[in-house]
Design a protein around this motif. Sequence first.
Motif, PDB file in Angstrom:
ATOM      1  N   GLN A 152      39.178  41.716  29.865  1.00 47.72           N
ATOM      2  CA  GLN A 152      39.397  43.029  29.237  1.00 47.72           C
ATOM      3  C   GLN A 152      39.796  42.952  27.774  1.00 47.72           C
ATOM      4  O   GLN A 152      39.940  43.989  27.123  1.00 47.72           O
ATOM      5  CB  GLN A 152      40.439  43.808  30.046  1.00 47.72           C
ATOM      6  N   ALA A 153      40.006  41.739  27.253  1.00 51.07           N
ATOM      7  CA  ALA A 153      40.298  41.538  25.816  1.00 51.07           C
ATOM      8  C   ALA A 153      41.464  42.390  25.334  1.00 51.07           C
ATOM      9  O   ALA A 153      41.434  42.934  24.235  1.00 51.07           O
ATOM     10  CB  ALA A 153      39.047  41.818  24.982  1.00 51.07           C
ATOM     11  N   ALA A 172      29.558  39.801  32.770  1.00 55.71           N
ATOM     12  CA  ALA A 172      30.290  40.874  32.103  1.00 55.71           C
ATOM     13  C   ALA A 172      30.253  42.111  32.976  1.00 55.71           C
ATOM     14  O   ALA A 172      29.305  42.333  33.724  1.00 55.71           O
ATOM     15  CB  ALA A 172      29.673  41.177  30.736  1.00 55.71           C
ATOM     16  N   ASN A 173      31.308  42.920  32.871  1.00 53.47           N
ATOM     17  CA  ASN A 173      31.405  44.152  33.655  1.00 53.47           C
ATOM     18  C   ASN A 173      31.140  45.360  32.758  1.00 53.47           C
ATOM     19  O   ASN A 173      31.161  45.254  31.543  1.00 53.47           O
ATOM     20  CB  ASN A 173      32.780  44.225  34.315  1.00 53.47           C
ATOM     21  N   GLY A 174      30.884  46.507  33.377  1.00 50.38           N
ATOM     22  CA  GLY A 174      30.576  47.702  32.596  1.00 50.38           C
ATOM     23  C   GLY A 174      29.089  47.800  32.307  1.00 50.38           C
ATOM     24  O   GLY A 174      28.277  47.139  32.964  1.00 50.38           O
ATOM     25  N   ASP A 175      28.737  48.607  31.318  1.00 47.75           N
ATOM     26  CA  ASP A 175      27.332  48.890  31.017  1.00 47.75           C
ATOM     27  C   ASP A 175      26.642  47.658  30.428  1.00 47.75           C
ATOM     28  O   ASP A 175      26.983  47.233  29.320  1.00 47.75           O
ATOM     29  CB  ASP A 175      27.246  50.063  30.039  1.00 47.75           C
ATOM     30  N   PHE A 224      38.913  43.292  38.166  1.00 47.87           N
ATOM     31  CA  PHE A 224      39.226  42.287  37.127  1.00 47.87           C
ATOM     32  C   PHE A 224      40.188  41.218  37.664  1.00 47.87           C
ATOM     33  O   PHE A 224      41.340  41.139  37.238  1.00 47.87           O
ATOM     34  CB  PHE A 224      39.832  42.948  35.878  1.00 47.87           C
ATOM     35  N   VAL A 225      39.715  40.425  38.612  1.00 47.33           N
ATOM     36  CA  VAL A 225      40.607  39.447  39.253  1.00 47.33           C
ATOM     37  C   VAL A 225      40.615  38.092  38.541  1.00 47.33           C
ATOM     38  O   VAL A 225      41.248  37.164  39.003  1.00 47.33           O
ATOM     39  CB  VAL A 225      40.270  39.273  40.752  1.00 47.33           C
ATOM     40  N   ARG A 228      43.713  33.679  42.999  1.00 40.79           N
ATOM     41  CA  ARG A 228      43.308  34.032  41.642  1.00 40.79           C
ATOM     42  C   ARG A 228      43.311  32.831  40.698  1.00 40.79           C
ATOM     43  O   ARG A 228      42.646  32.834  39.686  1.00 40.79           O
ATOM     44  CB  ARG A 228      44.246  35.123  41.068  1.00 40.79           C
ATOM     45  N   LYS A 229      44.092  31.809  41.018  1.00 48.31           N
ATOM     46  CA  LYS A 229      44.279  30.701  40.090  1.00 48.31           C
ATOM     47  C   LYS A 229      43.184  29.649  40.273  1.00 48.31           C
ATOM     48  O   LYS A 229      43.036  29.070  41.345  1.00 48.31           O
ATOM     49  CB  LYS A 229      45.649  30.075  40.309  1.00 48.31           C
TER      50      LYS A 229
END
Length: 200
Positions: free
Chosen positions: A13-14, A51-54, A73-74, A162-163
Motif C-alpha cells: 500500500q506504500a 498488484a492489486n486494484g485497477d 493486503f496480507v 504472514r511472515k
Amino acid sequence: MKQPLGVILAGGQATRMGGGDKGLRMLGGQSLLARVIDRLEPQVAGVALNANGDPARFAGLGLPVLADSVAGFVGPLAGVLAGLDWAASQGADTIVTAAADTPFFPCDLVPQLLLAAEGMNHPLVLATTPDAKRGRARHPTFGLWPVALREDLRAALAGGLRKVVLWTDAHGGREALFAQEAAFFNVNTPEDLVQAEAML
C-alpha cells in the motif's frame, strides 16, 4: 531445472510514500518499475506483475498483472502465491520474486538463487546480505519459490501465517549470500528516493 518465471511484487500500500504506486515513481527519468523490469527480464523466462486494484494503470508495461487471491493486503506471501498460481498455468516449476521498489538488485540474482538451490527437491531460497548486527539479513521479497508448494502456501495463508521466513524455514529454505548490501536498497520514503538518485 527450467528457467524460472519472474514476478515483481507491487501489491503493498506504500503508506510511507504517501500511498499510490511506489513503482511508478520516477528515478533518473525512468520509473522504479521500469528499472526493476530491465534488471529482471534478462534473467527469467517471462515476467508478471503482482498488484492489486485497477490493472489498467500498468497497461503501458505490457505485463500480465496478477492480483492477490487472498483478501486484505496480507503481505508479500500473497503476492508469491499469486505468482505461483500464474506460473502453474504457464507450466513453470519455479518463480523468482523481486520487489517493485528495489531498483539496484543484483544482475546475477537468478543464477545465484539457482546455484544455492542445487539438489533441493523443492527449490526455496531467499537472498541475504551481510549484516553487522545479525550476521546476515534476509530479503524476503527476493527469492526462488517452487510451484510444487503452492497449495501448502495457500493453506498456511488461510491459517493466518504472514511472515515469509517462518514459511521458508518450515520447508528447509536456503539462503543465497550477496556481498553488496546496497544492492537491496529499497525506496520506502521520499527521502529514500533522494538517496536512490544519488546512488544512480
